[in-house]
Design an enzyme around this catalytic site. Structure first.
Site, PDB file in Angstrom:
ATOM      1  N   HIS A  87      63.120  13.519  62.675  1.00 33.10           N
ATOM      2  CA  HIS A  87      62.991  14.829  63.322  1.00 33.10           C
ATOM      3  C   HIS A  87      63.111  14.679  64.838  1.00 33.10           C
ATOM      4  O   HIS A  87      62.201  14.151  65.489  1.00 33.10           O
ATOM      5  CB  HIS A  87      61.639  15.457  62.927  1.00 33.10           C
ATOM      6  N   ASN A 145      55.171  20.626  64.595  1.00 37.21           N
ATOM      7  CA  ASN A 145      55.116  22.075  64.371  1.00 37.21           C
ATOM      8  C   ASN A 145      53.785  22.557  63.831  1.00 37.21           C
ATOM      9  O   ASN A 145      53.456  23.735  63.958  1.00 37.21           O
ATOM     10  CB  ASN A 145      56.279  22.502  63.476  1.00 37.21           C
ATOM     11  N   GLU A 183      60.007  12.162  65.253  1.00 37.22           N
ATOM     12  CA  GLU A 183      59.022  12.042  64.169  1.00 37.22           C
ATOM     13  C   GLU A 183      59.742  11.388  62.985  1.00 37.22           C
ATOM     14  O   GLU A 183      60.749  11.923  62.504  1.00 37.22           O
ATOM     15  CB  GLU A 183      58.502  13.414  63.729  1.00 37.22           C
ATOM     16  N   SER A 236      62.597  20.558  60.179  1.00 35.69           N
ATOM     17  CA  SER A 236      61.315  20.713  60.867  1.00 35.69           C
ATOM     18  C   SER A 236      60.279  21.316  59.937  1.00 35.69           C
ATOM     19  O   SER A 236      59.119  21.432  60.309  1.00 35.69           O
ATOM     20  CB  SER A 236      61.490  21.598  62.103  1.00 35.69           C
TER      21      SER A 236
HETATM   22  N1  CAA Z   1      71.890  17.122  77.626  1.00 41.79           N
HETATM   23  C1  CAA Z   1      71.724  16.226  78.601  1.00 41.79           C
HETATM   24  N2  CAA Z   1      70.855  16.408  79.636  1.00 41.79           N
HETATM   25  C2  CAA Z   1      70.162  17.576  79.670  1.00 41.79           C
HETATM   26  C3  CAA Z   1      70.297  18.561  78.671  1.00 41.79           C
HETATM   27  C4  CAA Z   1      71.203  18.294  77.617  1.00 41.79           C
HETATM   28  N3  CAA Z   1      71.377  19.160  76.609  1.00 41.79           N
HETATM   29  N4  CAA Z   1      69.464  19.584  78.966  1.00 41.79           N
HETATM   30  C5  CAA Z   1      68.830  19.253  80.105  1.00 41.79           C
HETATM   31  N5  CAA Z   1      69.238  18.052  80.538  1.00 41.79           N
HETATM   32  C6  CAA Z   1      68.740  17.280  81.674  1.00 41.79           C
HETATM   33  C7  CAA Z   1      69.088  17.877  83.006  1.00 41.79           C
HETATM   34  O1  CAA Z   1      70.349  17.426  83.452  1.00 41.79           O
HETATM   35  C8  CAA Z   1      67.952  17.364  83.895  1.00 41.79           C
HETATM   36  O2  CAA Z   1      68.185  16.020  84.260  1.00 41.79           O
HETATM   37  P1  CAA Z   1      67.357  15.326  85.519  1.00 41.79           P
HETATM   38  O3  CAA Z   1      65.939  15.213  85.109  1.00 41.79           O
HETATM   39  O4  CAA Z   1      68.025  14.010  85.668  1.00 41.79           O
HETATM   40  O5  CAA Z   1      67.568  16.252  86.684  1.00 41.79           O
HETATM   41  C9  CAA Z   1      66.767  17.374  82.951  1.00 41.79           C
HETATM   42  O6  CAA Z   1      67.302  17.336  81.617  1.00 41.79           O
HETATM   43  C10 CAA Z   1      65.941  18.617  83.133  1.00 41.79           C
HETATM   44  O7  CAA Z   1      66.799  19.755  82.964  1.00 41.79           O
HETATM   45  P2  CAA Z   1      66.891  20.965  84.007  1.00 41.79           P
HETATM   46  O8  CAA Z   1      66.697  20.475  85.405  1.00 41.79           O
HETATM   47  O9  CAA Z   1      68.135  21.739  83.684  1.00 41.79           O
HETATM   48  O10 CAA Z   1      65.740  21.955  83.599  1.00 41.79           O
HETATM   49  P3  CAA Z   1      64.213  21.713  83.448  1.00 41.79           P
HETATM   50  O11 CAA Z   1      63.656  20.750  84.422  1.00 41.79           O
HETATM   51  O12 CAA Z   1      63.673  23.093  83.367  1.00 41.79           O
HETATM   52  O13 CAA Z   1      64.084  21.031  82.002  1.00 41.79           O
HETATM   53  C11 CAA Z   1      63.875  21.083  79.660  1.00 41.79           C
HETATM   54  C12 CAA Z   1      64.643  21.607  80.856  1.00 41.79           C
HETATM   55  C13 CAA Z   1      64.120  19.575  79.496  1.00 41.79           C
HETATM   56  C14 CAA Z   1      64.434  21.819  78.435  1.00 41.79           C
HETATM   57  C15 CAA Z   1      62.345  21.338  79.896  1.00 41.79           C
HETATM   58  O14 CAA Z   1      62.134  22.691  80.223  1.00 41.79           O
HETATM   59  C16 CAA Z   1      61.502  21.020  78.689  1.00 41.79           C
HETATM   60  O15 CAA Z   1      61.184  19.866  78.434  1.00 41.79           O
HETATM   61  N6  CAA Z   1      61.135  22.071  77.927  1.00 41.79           N
HETATM   62  C17 CAA Z   1      60.384  21.912  76.673  1.00 41.79           C
HETATM   63  C18 CAA Z   1      61.347  21.557  75.581  1.00 41.79           C
HETATM   64  C19 CAA Z   1      60.664  21.402  74.265  1.00 41.79           C
HETATM   65  O16 CAA Z   1      59.463  21.589  74.100  1.00 41.79           O
HETATM   66  N7  CAA Z   1      61.476  21.062  73.263  1.00 41.79           N
HETATM   67  C20 CAA Z   1      61.009  20.928  71.900  1.00 41.79           C
HETATM   68  C21 CAA Z   1      61.294  22.207  71.161  1.00 41.79           C
HETATM   69  S1  CAA Z   1      60.707  22.118  69.516  1.00 41.79           S
HETATM   70  C22 CAA Z   1      61.953  21.348  68.683  1.00 41.79           C
HETATM   71  O17 CAA Z   1      62.994  21.043  69.173  1.00 41.79           O
HETATM   72  C23 CAA Z   1      61.733  20.975  67.267  1.00 41.79           C
HETATM   73  C24 CAA Z   1      61.356  21.967  66.290  1.00 41.79           C
HETATM   74  O18 CAA Z   1      61.140  21.553  65.170  1.00 41.79           O
HETATM   75  C25 CAA Z   1      61.254  23.423  66.518  1.00 41.79           C
END
Ligand code: CAA
Length: 286
Positions: free
Chosen positions: A142, A192, A154, A121
């Site tokens: 990414h 990022n 990405e 990242s």
């Molecule tokens: N594997 C499979 N399915 C998953 C999962 C996993 N690890 N984690 C969550 N899920 C699924 C759940 O089963 C759920 O499915 P449905 O929609 O069918 O019900 C769905 O994803 C949503 O999960 P939850 O209901 O448990 O919880 P939520 O609605 O609060 O969503 C989240 C959780 C998807 C993490 C949401 O909060 C979100 O999108 N958050 C932002 C995440 C984000 O910004 N990520 C990027 C981070 S930056 C990065 O990664 C890169 C970097 O370089 C730093």
């Protein structure tokens, strides 16, 4: 289906197991590689749990779950793990020396025509490519956490990445049901470069007492419809990762608008790294 069937993923942490999960689920034979057998075992358990979650939500059938697990194998021997691959995706911690060592090993042991991708990242793809004898076949891929859920990839072009490599990797991302976005190799790429200054600014708001962490996150979840507020997201990503990316942006772009917030640095120094340590801007059960 692209000509690439055999894939290796190097690094069995959160990103590595998520990447192996999606490749296996989309028909690839995947070898997950890590130096630590315990981490490999934990990764397979996590993949099983996340596949179960998808079965429970009717996103996939139980047959698909079984087939994905059958296509997944693990090894602690990197040379052996990449011997027949068409693609290796590196997802180890963001340490330059470690990446240099791993890309050297991948370059020596993967077939000459294999593509070497990094999930980095914050480290330059051009620099990673320069550690190998095949810079035209090195690229950034990414992914975002949680990888089975987040649809963006990405696809980062290094200075010497070839068109053929770019086209193959973009096509592969689509095969994984992801949306590839083409990005040039500049610090933080797009994700990022935009996300981390927002998180950093939220930390300044905490430090200056503009509002408390809960209220800052509420402003962004209810006011901007973000699924997580910036401080919850920082805890999810890891405050050490956020600090490292801000340092890269600050150093490489040379603009003080990227200076890391002193409170972010203080929390990292104190070992309050977010969810993974049970304490960040919020507290978490073990
Ligand atoms: N594997 C499979 N399915 C998953 C999962 C996993 N690890 N984690 C969550 N899920 C699924 C759940 O089963 C759920 O499915 P449905 O929609 O069918 O019900 C769905 O994803 C949503 O999960 P939850 O209901 O448990 O919880 P939520 O609605 O609060 O969503 C989240 C959780 C998807 C993490 C949401 O909060 C979100 O999108 N958050 C932002 C995440 C984000 O910004 N990520 C990027 C981070 S930056 C990065 O990664 C890169 C970097 O370089 C730093």
């Amino acid at each position: 289906m692209s000509r690439i069937q055999q894939t290796a993923v190097v690094g069995a942490g959160t990103m590595g197991n998520g990447i192996a999960h999606v490749f296996a689920l989309h028909g690839h034979d995947v070898t997950l590689i890590d130096v630590d057998q315990d981490r490999l075992d934990a990764a397979v358990t996590t993949i099983e749990e996340n596949l179960n979650r998808q079965v429970d939500k009717d996103k996939i059938g139980s047959g698909e779950r079984e087939e994905a697990l059958d296509r997944l194998q693990t090894t602690t021997d990197t040379a052996e793990g990449v011997a027949d691959v068409g693609l290796a995706v590196e997802a180890v911690p963001e340490e330059q020396e470690l990446k240099a060592e791993i890309f050297g090993t991948l370059d020596r042991h993967a077939p000459d025509d294999a593509i070497l991708a990094s999930n980095t990242s914050s480290i330059s793809i051009t620099w990673i490519a320069a550690q190998t004898e095949r810079p035209a076949r090195v690229i950034g891929m990414h992914f975002f956490n949680p990888v089975p859920v987040m649809t963006l990839v990405e696809v980062v072009r290094g200075q010497r990445t070839s068109e053929a490599t770019f086209d193959t990797v973009s096509g592969l991302a689509e095969e994984l049901d992801k949306k590839p976005v083409e990005v040039e190799d500049y610090p933080g790429f797009v994700s990022n470069r935009v996300l981390m200054p927002m998180i950093n600014e939220a930390v300044f708001c905490v430090m200056e007492g503009v509002a408390d962490p809960d209220d800052i996150d509420t402003v962004m979840t209810l006011g901007m419809n973000h699924p997580m507020g910036p401080l919850t997201l920082a805890d999810f990503i890891g405050l050490d990762v956020c600090l490292h990316i801000m340092e890269v942006l600050h150093e490489e772009l040379g603009d003080d608008k990227y200076r890391p917030c002193p409170l972010l640095r203080r929390k990292v120094t104190a070992g309050q790294l977010g969810r993974k340590t049970g304490e960040g801007f919020f507290s978490y059960d073990a």
